[in-house]
Scaffold this motif. Structure first.
Motif, short mmCIF file in Angstrom:
data_model
loop_
_atom_site.label_atom_id
_atom_site.label_comp_id
_atom_site.label_asym_id
_atom_site.label_seq_id
_atom_site.Cartn_x
_atom_site.Cartn_y
_atom_site.Cartn_z
N UNK A 143 125.17 64.85 68.18
CA UNK A 143 126.12 65.41 69.15
C UNK A 143 126.21 64.53 70.40
N UNK A 144 127.45 64.22 70.80
CA UNK A 144 127.62 63.28 71.91
C UNK A 144 127.09 63.84 73.22
N UNK A 145 127.02 65.18 73.33
CA UNK A 145 126.51 65.76 74.58
C UNK A 145 125.00 65.57 74.74
N UNK A 146 124.35 65.05 73.71
CA UNK A 146 122.90 64.85 73.79
C UNK A 146 122.53 63.39 74.09
N UNK A 147 123.54 62.55 74.31
CA UNK A 147 123.26 61.12 74.51
C UNK A 147 122.35 60.89 75.72
N UNK A 148 122.61 61.64 76.80
CA UNK A 148 121.81 61.48 78.02
C UNK A 148 120.36 61.90 77.78
N UNK A 149 120.19 63.01 77.05
CA UNK A 149 118.84 63.48 76.73
C UNK A 149 118.10 62.47 75.85
N UNK A 150 118.82 61.85 74.93
CA UNK A 150 118.19 60.86 74.06
C UNK A 150 117.71 59.67 74.89
N UNK A 151 118.55 59.22 75.82
CA UNK A 151 118.15 58.10 76.69
C UNK A 151 116.91 58.47 77.50
N UNK B 246 118.50 69.47 77.86
CA UNK B 246 119.13 69.59 79.18
C UNK B 246 118.45 68.77 80.24
N UNK B 247 118.21 67.50 79.96
CA UNK B 247 117.57 66.57 80.90
C UNK B 247 116.16 67.04 81.26
#
Lengths: 279, 279
Positions: free
Chosen positions: B146-154, B176-177
């Motif tokens: 899911x693209x909304x999880x890209x920040x969490x993955x980073x 959620x960060x």
């Protein structure tokens, strides 16, 4: 003195002990209990109950009493958005509140301090009126901090400092230059219970007592909110996990009853050490 | 080809699957099972059993067969010194072995590789003869990451990279960060069970499925030993913890049966994603 300080009270016994300590110093206290979080004991003091989202009411009550100093004290559960029953003061700040709920705890708490200071209030730490609630420097019980653990303590301090960028845990168990357990959302007690399990199931093998708990505030943490804390359950948990002791950052970790905890540590043969914090 | 590779076999099914994969490529295999750790299935292949401390015998057996390449495969429990029944080859190396037992796992494994290479052997990774055992790049199942999880993955990748200096865990759960759980000595399955508990007891509150597991080798980890691994229990654990999926470092995490795991993830509605590793 009659200086007046408002305590925004989370859960646990700290708000009560802090209020008593403030009264002993001649301060007039006013407690704002967070509904569903603070304990009923706050009713022994001049108080009101507020919802976590009722910032408007909190500000009104604080200002109408001419209070200028505010202290946050006690455990905070992370609120769910649906649990925040917003009043008008809160509703105007919905975007700010939404921001608080994202990211880690630090982020949220810095935001809360900002909101209060923007209203002209001074947010103070518990050290300003109850310094005895914080960990002292050096050995608090009879046991000396074992010199063979100095390297492990340095490792754990560095680990926790590096971790603080991520705003997750504030405690680790370390043994023999090895990080055995890292605290995140589960809290210190659950982490200690896990370490007891790791000893029991052989995933962490050691003879007799080994390792110790290290707890410290995050690097650069605002010491006015959400300090890490230890209590009798921490000492009991460390004993069950067959640890050798507990080391906390002097001046940076709340202790409900320093002498009581030191006596408890003595009874079960654990050290209780306050180390020099690098922050 | 008849190239001959010796597999030093730890626990679990990986040694068997790796041996079969090597045979399919026409390699002649010779398995050295670590007593008390490797499973009895290694006896289906040309093999001997050795104690963890019997380096002398391991070297003799490997050399007498003219084998030049060695691969370490399978889970390793951290040996207790008393469990190491040292033979002469091992006894001569006691100081080195003592060094291996201190510090984290990396330290120990680097030392073991060094010991083998000092004897003129080449230590190879499982990728050299069974690349299908490693995580692929991109979405391995039907669900897209899911693209909304890209920040969490980073965030999780950076967290794990920073943590690798401490040689403890190789997995986190992020949402959620926020870092929800960090793996250390307990292992990934126990960490996932803890996250399920955190959901059940309300310490981590979220609606429906939330967060995901991120697993990666340490930064700079020697990919020839002790790669992190996932299996059916990882997918099942992630499902029980109500996570949205599992993300692993492509080429850096062992998967016993990539297609089987992808099918399992599909069945329970989780994504299974191989991300570009920065190391």
């Amino acid at each position: 003195m009659n200086a007046r300080v408002a305590l925004i009270c989370g859960g646990g016994a700290f708000p009560i002990v802090a209020a008593r300590a403030a009264q002993r110093r001649g301060e007039e206290v006013f407690l704002l209990g967070l509904r569903g979080i603070a304990g009923a004991e706050i009713e022994r003091f001049p108080h009101i109950w507020i919802g976590v989202g009722q910032l408007g009411r909190a500000f009104d009550e604080i200002f109408s009493r001419g209070v200028k100093r505010v202290c946050f004290i006690g455990g905070l559960k992370r609120p769910e958005f649906a649990d925040l029953r917003l009043d008008w003061g809160g509703a105007r700040r919905i975007p700010e509140i939404l921001k608080l709920l994202r990211g880690g705890d630090d982020h949220a708490l810095k935001g809360v301090i900002e909101l209060f200071e923007r209203q002209g209030l001074t947010v103070v730490g518990v050290d300003s009126f109850a310094p005895d609630l914080l960990a002292a420097r050096g050995d608090m019980g009879r046991q000396k901090f074992p010199s063979d653990l100095a390297e492990d303590l340095d490792l754990a301090k560095k680990f926790l400092a590096d971790l603080s960028a991520y705003d997750c845990g504030q405690a680790v168990v370390v043994s023999g230059r090895r990080i055995i357990a890292v605290e995140a959302a589960e809290g210190t007690d659950a982490m200690l219970a896990r370490v007891a399990e790791l000893r029991a199931n052989g995933r962490w093998r050691a003879k007799g007592r080994a390792g110790f708990l290290v707890k410290a505030p995050k690097r650069g943490q605002d010491l006015r909110v959400d300090l890490p804390a230890i209590g009798p359950e921490t000492i009991a948990g460390a004993e069950k996990a067959l640890l050798r002791g507990v080391a906390v950052a002097a001046g940076g970790v709340l202790m409900l009853d320093r002498e009581g905890l030191a006596a408890q540590a003595d009874r079960v043969g654990l050290f209780l050490h306050g180390f020099e914090s690098s922050t």
